[in-house]
Structures are given as C-alpha cells and as structure tokens.
Motif scaffolding. Structure first.
Motif, PDB file in Angstrom:
ATOM      1  N   GLY A 196       0.806  -1.205   0.000  1.00 59.44           N
ATOM      2  CA  GLY A 196       0.000   0.000   0.000  1.00 59.44           C
ATOM      3  C   GLY A 196       0.839   1.255   0.000  1.00 59.44           C
ATOM      4  N   TRP A 197       0.564   2.126   0.949  1.00 66.24           N
ATOM      5  CA  TRP A 197       1.245   3.417   0.963  1.00 66.24           C
ATOM      6  C   TRP A 197       1.341   3.935   2.387  1.00 66.24           C
ATOM      7  N   LYS A 198       2.193   4.923   2.562  1.00 65.61           N
ATOM      8  CA  LYS A 198       2.330   5.578   3.853  1.00 65.61           C
ATOM      9  C   LYS A 198       1.413   6.790   3.892  1.00 65.61           C
ATOM     10  N   LYS A 199       0.557   6.868   4.924  1.00 67.94           N
ATOM     11  CA  LYS A 199      -0.395   7.960   5.046  1.00 67.94           C
ATOM     12  C   LYS A 199       0.260   9.167   5.713  1.00 67.94           C
ATOM     13  N   SER A 200      -0.441  10.281   5.699  1.00 66.01           N
ATOM     14  CA  SER A 200       0.108  11.517   6.243  1.00 66.01           C
ATOM     15  C   SER A 200       0.354  11.439   7.749  1.00 66.01           C
ATOM     16  N   ASP A 201      -0.370  10.550   8.454  1.00 71.11           N
ATOM     17  CA  ASP A 201      -0.169  10.397   9.895  1.00 71.11           C
ATOM     18  C   ASP A 201       0.966   9.437  10.230  1.00 71.11           C
ATOM     19  N   GLY A 202       1.649   8.921   9.195  1.00 70.26           N
ATOM     20  CA  GLY A 202       2.775   8.017   9.411  1.00 70.26           C
ATOM     21  C   GLY A 202       2.403   6.554   9.391  1.00 70.26           C
ATOM     22  N   SER A 203       1.110   6.220   9.447  1.00 71.27           N
ATOM     23  CA  SER A 203       0.691   4.820   9.386  1.00 71.27           C
ATOM     24  C   SER A 203       0.828   4.291   7.962  1.00 71.27           C
ATOM     25  N   ILE A 204       0.900   2.969   7.844  1.00 74.97           N
ATOM     26  CA  ILE A 204       1.101   2.309   6.557  1.00 74.97           C
ATOM     27  C   ILE A 204      -0.093   1.403   6.288  1.00 74.97           C
ATOM     28  N   VAL A 205      -0.549   1.376   5.046  1.00 75.09           N
ATOM     29  CA  VAL A 205      -1.662   0.504   4.661  1.00 75.09           C
ATOM     30  C   VAL A 205      -1.145  -0.585   3.726  1.00 75.09           C
ATOM     31  N   TYR A 206      -1.348  -1.836   4.126  1.00 73.67           N
ATOM     32  CA  TYR A 206      -1.112  -2.987   3.251  1.00 73.67           C
ATOM     33  C   TYR A 206      -2.461  -3.659   3.001  1.00 73.67           C
ATOM     34  N   GLY A 207      -2.458  -4.710   2.209  1.00 75.60           N
ATOM     35  CA  GLY A 207      -3.683  -5.465   1.984  1.00 75.60           C
ATOM     36  C   GLY A 207      -3.391  -6.940   1.807  1.00 75.60           C
ATOM     37  N   LEU A 208      -4.265  -7.785   2.323  1.00 79.57           N
ATOM     38  CA  LEU A 208      -4.208  -9.223   2.069  1.00 79.57           C
ATOM     39  C   LEU A 208      -5.290  -9.541   1.050  1.00 79.57           C
ATOM     40  N   LYS A 209      -4.870  -9.937  -0.158  1.00 76.39           N
ATOM     41  CA  LYS A 209      -5.815 -10.208  -1.235  1.00 76.39           C
ATOM     42  C   LYS A 209      -6.021 -11.712  -1.380  1.00 76.39           C
ATOM     43  N   ILE A 210      -7.288 -12.140  -1.284  1.00 77.48           N
ATOM     44  CA  ILE A 210      -7.669 -13.546  -1.446  1.00 77.48           C
ATOM     45  C   ILE A 210      -8.497 -13.646  -2.717  1.00 77.48           C
ATOM     46  N   SER A 211      -7.956 -14.324  -3.729  1.00 82.01           N
ATOM     47  CA  SER A 211      -8.630 -14.473  -5.018  1.00 82.01           C
ATOM     48  C   SER A 211      -9.127 -15.902  -5.174  1.00 82.01           C
ATOM     49  N   LEU A 212     -10.421 -16.060  -5.467  1.00 80.10           N
ATOM     50  CA  LEU A 212     -11.052 -17.363  -5.598  1.00 80.10           C
ATOM     51  C   LEU A 212     -11.599 -17.545  -7.005  1.00 80.10           C
ATOM     52  N   ASN A 213     -11.838 -18.774  -7.365  1.00 79.78           N
ATOM     53  CA  ASN A 213     -12.504 -19.045  -8.631  1.00 79.78           C
ATOM     54  C   ASN A 213     -13.985 -18.666  -8.542  1.00 79.78           C
ATOM     55  N   GLU A 214     -14.616 -18.527  -9.678  1.00 78.20           N
ATOM     56  CA  GLU A 214     -16.002 -18.049  -9.757  1.00 78.20           C
ATOM     57  C   GLU A 214     -16.942 -18.890  -8.892  1.00 78.20           C
ATOM     58  N   GLY A 215     -17.698 -18.190  -8.044  1.00 78.31           N
ATOM     59  CA  GLY A 215     -18.686 -18.852  -7.219  1.00 78.31           C
ATOM     60  C   GLY A 215     -18.190 -19.337  -5.873  1.00 78.31           C
ATOM     61  N   TRP A 216     -16.880 -19.323  -5.642  1.00 74.87           N
ATOM     62  CA  TRP A 216     -16.327 -19.740  -4.353  1.00 74.87           C
ATOM     63  C   TRP A 216     -16.414 -18.591  -3.353  1.00 74.87           C
ATOM     64  N   LYS A 217     -16.477 -18.934  -2.079  1.00 76.10           N
ATOM     65  CA  LYS A 217     -16.631 -17.938  -1.020  1.00 76.10           C
ATOM     66  C   LYS A 217     -15.594 -18.164   0.075  1.00 76.10           C
ATOM     67  N   THR A 218     -15.254 -17.098   0.769  1.00 76.64           N
ATOM     68  CA  THR A 218     -14.457 -17.198   1.979  1.00 76.64           C
ATOM     69  C   THR A 218     -15.129 -16.349   3.048  1.00 76.64           C
ATOM     70  N   TYR A 219     -14.601 -16.359   4.274  1.00 68.78           N
ATOM     71  CA  TYR A 219     -15.394 -15.938   5.420  1.00 68.78           C
ATOM     72  C   TYR A 219     -14.925 -14.651   6.085  1.00 68.78           C
ATOM     73  N   TRP A 220     -15.889 -13.993   6.693  1.00 70.73           N
ATOM     74  CA  TRP A 220     -15.724 -12.808   7.531  1.00 70.73           C
ATOM     75  C   TRP A 220     -15.174 -13.250   8.891  1.00 70.73           C
ATOM     76  N   HIS A 221     -14.749 -12.264   9.722  1.00 70.49           N
ATOM     77  CA  HIS A 221     -14.189 -12.610  11.038  1.00 70.49           C
ATOM     78  C   HIS A 221     -15.187 -13.319  11.939  1.00 70.49           C
ATOM     79  N   THR A 222     -16.483 -13.081  11.737  1.00 72.56           N
ATOM     80  CA  THR A 222     -17.538 -13.788  12.470  1.00 72.56           C
ATOM     81  C   THR A 222     -18.352 -14.530  11.420  1.00 72.56           C
ATOM     82  N   PRO A 223     -17.991 -15.792  11.104  1.00 72.24           N
ATOM     83  CA  PRO A 223     -18.450 -16.424   9.870  1.00 72.24           C
ATOM     84  C   PRO A 223     -19.850 -17.016   9.907  1.00 72.24           C
ATOM     85  N   GLY A 224     -20.510 -17.026  11.078  1.00 65.52           N
ATOM     86  CA  GLY A 224     -21.816 -17.657  11.162  1.00 65.52           C
ATOM     87  C   GLY A 224     -21.700 -19.139  11.476  1.00 65.52           C
TER      88      GLY A 224
END
Length: 260
Positions: A31-59
């Motif tokens: 990602g990038w460094k913000k004006s407050d000094g914090s840094i933003v990264y990202g974890l990208k999860i790519s799935l095939n069509e129709g597949w799903k992955t879960y939220w932190h509280t998945p049900g």
C-alpha cells in the motif's frame, strides 16, 4: 447442508500462493504511507467463480479465519480491517463472507518510521462452494520502505468498509456485559436498529479466536438485544465494553460500531 472436509488440509508456503479448484491466489498488496505516518497494506484472497471465503464472524456454517503476524519486521502494531460482507444461505444455516475475491486492508504502525517494513502472515481460512475446504498459508511482503503512491485496488477496499453510526448521524448503541462461570452475556440497546429483518452480530475484538458467541436470532427494534458467549480453552477473561463490536447487516448497507 455443506459437507465439511476436515481431513483435507492444504498447506501452502510461498510469497504469493496459487492453487487449483477454489483458491486462485493469496498475496500481500503493498500500500502506501499515510500523512499520519501509518502504513496501509492489503491481504488479497482471489477465488474461482462462485467460491466464497469468510468474515471474522463467519456464522454457524462458516470457518473462522485466523492470522498470525509473528516474524514480521519493524511493526509496532497492526489492525486488520474487514470490508462489508454478505450473508449466504438460509436462517440457521447461514454463513457470512465474500464471494470470488476480497482485499483485507491492514493498517500498520512501524516501530521506526524511517526504516523498511516486512509483513509476514501465517494464516488459515475456509473456502466453500458445494464443499468447504480449510486452507493454511504463509505469505510475506518485500523488506522495503513504503512509498506514498496509492494502490487503487486497496483504496477501493477501504471505501467498502462498514459505516459507523456517526456516518449516518445516528446515536451509538449502549451495552453491558455480565459474566458467569464459563461465559458471558451481552445486552445492548441499539438505537440505529430499525428493521426486524436486519441481522445483528456481536464480536470481541482481540478474542475472536478464543470464544464463540450465540448471535441473536429474533429481536424487536427499540428493545434490548442479548447474545451469549463461551470461552474455548482460555481463562474466563473479564473483557470490557470497549472491545465489543456490533455489526448490523442489511441489504445494501452495513453499520459497525466498535466499543459500547
């Protein structure tokens, strides 16, 4: 009901991960460094069509994701942010998560702002189609000083984070928590809850892997809503209200309040 293949465990280890069937790739987005000094990264999860992955509280039908950041370099603190999820399945058999692709923004404070950062993630997620498959993975970023150039895909994920009550000029919920021998009970007065068709989820920040919460199934707007939780194998910690997260999922809108 989806069949859980607990015997099938894929262990994948590399800088970015690609495999067949449901999972296409798991990678860290710089990602990038913000004006407050914090840094933003990202974890990208790519799935095939129709597949799903879960939220932190998945049900009740979901597999809870877990992440470990041990081994990362020059990271003082970090926070994984969760874009607005969707609900899949029918009542009692629902799961909450993302279809096809999700980018989880990760906000980082470096120990030494002028030094390079290396983010390492060891994690486990579930991915589902007709069956659910647990995936274990390791991935890491390069050791480098982050620039101020904005990653547009990561920016879009940040724009899809849930709204707060204040974003909608709504009053915040008030809640209380009581403790028993093995668990706890949360009671909340949620003024921005206006429809019985809404879905309400409680979670405890920092302890999502250590406990299970029986989420409210039926409620009436304007009245107190309750949920009960149990610890897995950790001591009965006396958590405080500022760790409680309340998420309201409606069609087309997600409201989230941290602390109450």
């Amino acid at each position: 009901m989806m069949r859980f293949l607990s015997a099938l465990l894929l262990f994948i280890m590399c800088t970015s991960i690609a495999t067949g069937d449901g999972l296409k790739k798991i990678e860290i987005l710089e990602g990038w460094k913000k004006s407050d000094g914090s840094i933003v990264y990202g974890l990208k999860i790519s799935l095939n069509e129709g597949w799903k992955t879960y939220w932190h509280t998945p049900g009740p039908m979901g597999l809870k994701p877990k992440f470990d950041f041990d081994g990362s370099l020059n990271i003082g603190s970090l926070n994984v942010l969760w874009p607005s999820p969707k609900i899949f399945g029918s009542s009692g058999f629902e799961s909450i998560g993302y279809e096809n692709e999700v980018i989880l923004p990760i906000k980082i404070k470096a120990k030494v702002g002028s030094d390079p950062v290396n983010l390492k993630i060891k994690g486990s997620i579930g991915i589902c189609y007709d069956v659910c498959v647990p995936i274990e993975f390791e991935t890491q970023s390069e050791l480098k000083t982050v620039s101020k150039d904005i990653n547009t895909n990561l920016l879009a994920a940040l724009a899809n984070l849930p709204l707060s009550p204040s974003d909608l000029d709504k009053n915040k919920a008030r809640c209380s928590i009581t403790f028993g021998p093995k668990g706890f009970k949360i009671e909340a007065d949620i003024p921005y809850l206006e429809k019985e068709s809404s879905n309400i989820f409680f979670s405890i920040k920092g302890y999502r892997d250590a406990l299970s919460i029986e989420q409210p199934k039926q409620f009436t707007p304007g009245k107190i809503i309750s949920a009960s939780g149990e610890w897995h194998d950790k001591p009965n910690i006396k958590i405080s209200g500022d760790l409680i997260t309340i998420t309201q999922l409606d069609e087309g809108q997600v409201i989230e309040q941290e602390g109450c």
